[in-house]
Design an enzyme around this catalytic site. Structure first.
Site: not given
Ligand code: E4P
Length: 237
Positions: A100
């Site tokens: 990521k």
């Molecule tokens: C997933 O890939 C994301 O990092 C995650 O869903 C982010 O979620 P949040 O907006 O609750 O931090």
């Protein structure tokens, strides 16, 4: 290693957004998830790992658990050289690691997309994260990201219609970067699952609590209890 339930069927559009191995295993055994997403905040909050050494050990455990499905692990640096070397290291941990990388930096640093492009050219699978708009998603896909994660919950938090944003991203990718897959991230409500999948997302990554909320229905409970009670009566109990 996860058993692939039916190779002739399309894989599940559901990923799970957690670093909790028990939760992953529970939904994996049902055959309803086909990937895991994590981020540094999830790792920090869920406390299965409290330092870099433990993060590596824990990530390896999760990668093995979900294999052959993908697990997303996020870079934790803001320096382009370091991001590239960290991404390559993460990608080397297991064959199913997807790295990521955010679409840009906290001060709007643009080199993140260059980092993504370099890594994609080097064969590293990228999940471009922290995307808040369709155009950011298209740019990430053009840079070479395999997955583009649009944060529907956060988009809705600031007053936008997340489904509409997902539909626009779907159209843009279909026209200009059809190989990239949309991950609907930052899920907040059970209804998001249906809503965002029908808006054209390829995948939705779901937080564990939400998974239980939309799966368990009070009327199903009542109905199944009725079947069990009447079944018992038929058995003469
Ligand atoms: C997933 O890939 C994301 O990092 C995650 O869903 C982010 O979620 P949040 O907006 O609750 O931090």
């Amino acid at each position: 290693m996860a058993e692939v339930r039916n190779k002739n069927k399309p894989i599940s559009p559901l990923f799970i957004d957690t670093s909790d191995p028990e939760v992953i295993e529970t939904f994996l055994k049902m055959g309803v998830i086909s990937g895991v997403t994590t981020n540094p905040t999830i790792m920090f909050k869920e406390k299965f790992a409290t330092n870099e050494v433990e993060v590596k050990k824990h990530s390896l455990r999760l990668a093995k658990l979900i294999d052959p499905f993908p697990i997303s692990l996020e870079v934790t640096s803001n320096d382009p050289k370091e991001m590239i070397s960290q991404a390559k290291e993460l990608a080397g941990w297991a064959r199913n690691v997807v790295v990521k990388v955010p679409v840009h930096g906290p001060a709007g640093e643009l080199y993140y997309l260059e980092v993504i492009n370099k890594l994609a050219v080097a064969g590293v699978k990228i999940n471009c994260t922290a995307i808040m708009s369709p155009i950011q998603g298209l740019m990430a896909a053009l840079a070479g990201a395999t997955y583009v994660s649009l944060f529907g919950g956060r988009v809705a938090n600031i007053g936008h219609d997340a489904s509409f944003e997902f539909r626009k991203l779907r159209d843009l990718l279909d026209l200009h970067a059809p190989e990239a897959k949309i991950i609907a991230a930052s899920s907040r409500e059970a209804y998001n699952i249906t809503e965002w999948l029908l808006a054209g997302c390829d995948i939705i990554t779901v937080v564990p609590d939400l998974m239980k909320v939309f799966l368990i229905h009070p009327y199903t409970k009542e109905t199944v209890q009725m079947f069990l009670d009447d079944g018992a009566k038929l058995k003469g109990k």
